[in-house]
Enzyme design. Structure first.
Site, short mmCIF file in Angstrom:
data_model
loop_
_atom_site.label_atom_id
_atom_site.label_comp_id
_atom_site.label_asym_id
_atom_site.label_seq_id
_atom_site.Cartn_x
_atom_site.Cartn_y
_atom_site.Cartn_z
CE LYS A 22 -1.66 1.62 3.99
NZ LYS A 22 -1.34 3.01 4.35
CG ASN A 23 2.31 2.64 3.54
OD1 ASN A 23 1.14 2.97 3.27
ND2 ASN A 23 2.69 2.40 4.77
NE ARG A 91 -1.65 12.39 7.90
CZ ARG A 91 -1.63 13.71 8.14
NH1 ARG A 91 -2.70 14.29 8.60
NH2 ARG A 91 -0.56 14.41 7.90
CB CYS A 115 -3.98 11.48 11.78
SG CYS A 115 -3.67 9.72 11.67
NE ARG A 120 0.40 10.69 9.94
CZ ARG A 120 0.02 9.65 9.19
NH1 ARG A 120 -1.16 9.09 9.41
NH2 ARG A 120 0.78 9.18 8.24
N PRO A 121 2.11 16.92 11.24
CG PRO A 121 4.00 17.94 12.15
CD PRO A 121 3.05 16.79 12.34
CB VAL A 122 2.64 18.61 5.72
CG1 VAL A 122 1.73 17.39 5.78
CG2 VAL A 122 1.84 19.90 5.68
CG ASP A 123 7.11 20.68 9.98
OD1 ASP A 123 8.17 20.84 10.60
OD2 ASP A 123 6.47 19.60 10.00
CG LEU A 124 10.01 17.89 8.43
CD1 LEU A 124 10.15 16.46 8.95
CD2 LEU A 124 11.31 18.66 8.62
CG ASP A 307 3.23 1.70 9.67
OD1 ASP A 307 3.51 1.95 8.49
OD2 ASP A 307 2.88 2.58 10.49
CB ILE A 329 7.41 6.98 14.53
CG1 ILE A 329 8.68 6.14 14.38
CG2 ILE A 329 7.06 7.71 13.23
CD1 ILE A 329 9.91 6.91 13.95
NE ARG A 399 -7.32 4.40 5.34
CZ ARG A 399 -6.33 4.85 6.12
NH1 ARG A 399 -6.48 4.92 7.42
NH2 ARG A 399 -5.20 5.23 5.57
C1 EPZ Z 1 4.23 7.05 6.30
O1 EPZ Z 1 3.43 8.15 6.76
C2 EPZ Z 1 3.29 5.84 6.24
N1 EPZ Z 1 2.18 6.14 5.36
C3 EPZ Z 1 2.76 5.52 7.63
O2 EPZ Z 1 2.01 4.31 7.55
C4 EPZ Z 1 3.93 5.27 8.56
O3 EPZ Z 1 3.45 5.09 9.87
C5 EPZ Z 1 4.88 6.50 8.54
O4 EPZ Z 1 5.31 6.78 7.20
C6 EPZ Z 1 6.13 6.25 9.38
O5 EPZ Z 1 6.80 5.12 8.94
C7 EPZ Z 1 2.35 6.00 4.02
O6 EPZ Z 1 3.40 5.69 3.50
C8 EPZ Z 1 1.15 6.26 3.16
P1 EPZ Z 1 6.16 10.53 8.32
P2 EPZ Z 1 4.01 9.65 6.71
O7 EPZ Z 1 6.06 11.81 7.59
O8 EPZ Z 1 4.96 9.79 5.60
C9 EPZ Z 1 6.62 13.76 11.78
C10 EPZ Z 1 0.16 2.87 7.81
O9 EPZ Z 1 -0.24 2.34 8.85
N2 EPZ Z 1 6.56 14.75 10.69
O10 EPZ Z 1 7.31 9.66 8.03
O11 EPZ Z 1 2.84 10.55 6.77
C11 EPZ Z 1 5.29 13.00 11.96
O12 EPZ Z 1 4.38 13.72 12.74
C12 EPZ Z 1 0.60 4.36 7.84
O13 EPZ Z 1 0.26 2.30 6.72
C13 EPZ Z 1 6.83 16.07 10.98
O14 EPZ Z 1 7.08 16.45 12.11
O15 EPZ Z 1 4.80 9.71 8.11
C14 EPZ Z 1 5.78 11.70 12.58
O16 EPZ Z 1 5.92 11.90 13.96
C15 EPZ Z 1 0.23 5.03 9.11
N3 EPZ Z 1 6.77 16.97 9.94
C16 EPZ Z 1 7.13 11.48 11.92
O17 EPZ Z 1 7.56 12.75 11.43
C17 EPZ Z 1 6.49 16.59 8.64
O18 EPZ Z 1 6.46 17.44 7.74
C18 EPZ Z 1 7.11 10.48 10.77
O19 EPZ Z 1 6.06 10.82 9.89
C19 EPZ Z 1 6.23 15.24 8.38
C20 EPZ Z 1 6.27 14.32 9.43
#
Ligand code: EPZ
Length: 422
Positions: A22-23, A91, A115, A120-124, A307, A329, A399
């Site tokens: 999926k991911n 998301r 969520c 889950r911010p997107v600042d990065l 996960d 995480i 999902r």
């Molecule tokens: C991916 O989500 C996966 N989703 C998630 O799987 C998985 O849990 C996650 O990576 C971590 O491995 C998909 O691939 C579709 P991140 P993603 O950005 O990319 C923080 C599942 O069960 N962060 O790596 O959205 C964030 O809050 C799902 O299949 C920031 O601070 O996760 C988290 O604490 C759930 N700023 C950490 O980083 C940002 O801009 C990792 O999040 C982005 C993230």
């Protein structure tokens, strides 16, 4: 609204094929927006999330055909706006931001909502696009990106407080492949799904080095062409079935897996004492009544995946010992704990650490699914519980797990889908 009824105690035995990831599928489908040519993606799992991404591509103007795991996309003319109504349900829709920026140099994508697994911010993601010279504004719940002037290669670090960002790395990579000059992503996510996306982009003509490591170098090109790709197996679906096979039964074999992507999970199970037979594309697991407890911490890849945290909480319930798992995480990602307690689990959450005292017999109960992996853990707990467990809000499972009930039934589990009239 559907629910899943799990009648506990039926031993699991046999072999199943693991589906495509999926991911991996979600960002790869989004990446087809980077070219006007035809792309063919194989082994896309039949999930509500991938169905949703297919719908988003269609709404953005792409022609999309789908038949039994194969998705064919032709994004000849595309729109630059991905509205709230389209993005709010999933998301991962955020991963159209990179391709739309890369291809159109201008786009507007709704900010994803809240969520249950945590903040889950997107600042990065946005920081990464700004480093490519894009102007980024967030207003009224929308992200607007304007990269018409000065969109060029840049350097950024995508390591955040909780580690590298997976979809953030994907988005910046998908934008940078069409940016003039060189981009260097430090602190990049090294997940196999990021590497799989990069391999697809390279087939489209992108110049990328270092995917699968924490430093990715991208040489921008003028345009990309169509390509064909088969997504990697789903290591989290595989991990979930591995735990099921360790919890009860008489040997479960997973076929069509890539064990090298699951090393942190298989190492943890071997350390507990669960016998694993690993070949290049299969893993066989058996229970061990004398298994030992574990102390784990979730980390970015190649560390232990967040996960799989909930599923290991369920596994700890059948180990006659104490175990702990610390979540770094998504520190609040313990929605499953309260529901497992309803089934008699001895689990305490303190400061992002779950402490489980296993060995006590679980009892079936009505429980509520809250998110994808938490609901998988409740299914696992239901498989070993006395009596029946009713897992409400089955849509959470659909999902991310392709035909979970059919696959479990093929292994001998007694599970049934039912309308939830309550
Ligand atoms: C991916 O989500 C996966 N989703 C998630 O799987 C998985 O849990 C996650 O990576 C971590 O491995 C998909 O691939 C579709 P991140 P993603 O950005 O990319 C923080 C599942 O069960 N962060 O790596 O959205 C964030 O809050 C799902 O299949 C920031 O601070 O996760 C988290 O604490 C759930 N700023 C950490 O980083 C940002 O801009 C990792 O999040 C982005 C993230």
């Amino acid at each position: 609204m559907e629910k899943l009824i799990v009648h506990g105690g039926a031993p699991l035995k046999g072999r199943i094929n693991i589906s495509g990831s999926k991911n991996s599928s979600l960002p790869i489908l989004a990446a087809t927006l980077l070219t006007k040519d035809t792309c063919t993606i194989r082994r896309v799992p039949d999930l509500s999330d991938t169905n949703y991404m297919v719908r988003i591509l269609g709404e953005l103007g792409a022609e999309v055909e789908r038949a039994s795991g194969v998705v064919v996309v032709k994004a000849e003319k595309i729109k630059s706006v991905a509205p709230y109504d389209l993005v709010r349900k999933m998301r991962a829709s955020i991963c159209v931001l990179g391709p739309l920026t890369g291809r159109l140099k201008k786009c507007q994508v709704s900010l994803p909502g809240g969520c249950v697994i945590g903040d889950r911010p997107v600042d990065l993601h946005l920081k990464g696009l700004e480093a490519l010279g894009a102007q980024v504004t967030v207003d009224g719940g929308d992200i607007s990106v304007n990269a018409k002037k000065g969109f060029k290669g840049g350097q950024m670090n995508l390591m955040g407080k909780h580690g590298s960002t997976v979809l953030g790395t994907d988005n910046v990579m998908m934008a940078a492949v069409l940016a003039k000059g060189t981009t260097i992503i430090e602190g990049a996510a090294a997940e196999p799904e990021v590497e799989d996306l990069a391999n697809f982009l390279i087939k489209m003509g992108a110049k990328i080095q270092g995917a699968g490591t924490n430093r990715i170098v991208i040489e921008g090109v003028k345009e990309l062409h169509g390509a064909e790709h088969t997504v990697i197996p789903d290591r989290i679906e595989a991990g979930t079935f591995l735990v099921a096979g360790a919890m009860l039964g008489d040997g479960v074999t997973l076929k069509r897996v890539m064990p090298e992507h699951m090393k942190s999970v298989t190492d943890a199970m071997i350390k507990c004492g669960f016998p694993l037979e690993i070949t290049k594309d299969s893993i066989t697991v058996r229970p061990n009544p004398n298994a030992k407890g574990f102390d784990l911490t979730t980390l970015c890849y190649p560390g232990f995946p967040t996960d799989m945290q909930a599923q290991f909480c369920a596994l700890a319930c059948v180990i006659n010992d104490s175990s702990s798992i610390t979540e770094t995480i998504f520190p609040q990602r313990f929605m499953h704990a309260a529901e497992m307690k309803r089934m008699g689990a001895n689990i305490e959450i303190q400061n992002a650490t779950a402490r489980i005292r296993g060995g006590a017999k679980l009892k079936g109960a009505p429980v509520m699914a809250s998110d994808l992996r938490a609901s998988a853990a409740l299914v696992l707990a239901g498989l070993v519980a006395e009596g029946s467990t009713e897992i409400k809000r089955l849509y959470h499972i659909d999902r991310g797990y392709e035909h979970l009930d059919d696959k479990l039934a093929a292994l001998g589990a007694r599970v049934e889908r039912a309308q939830d009239r309550s």
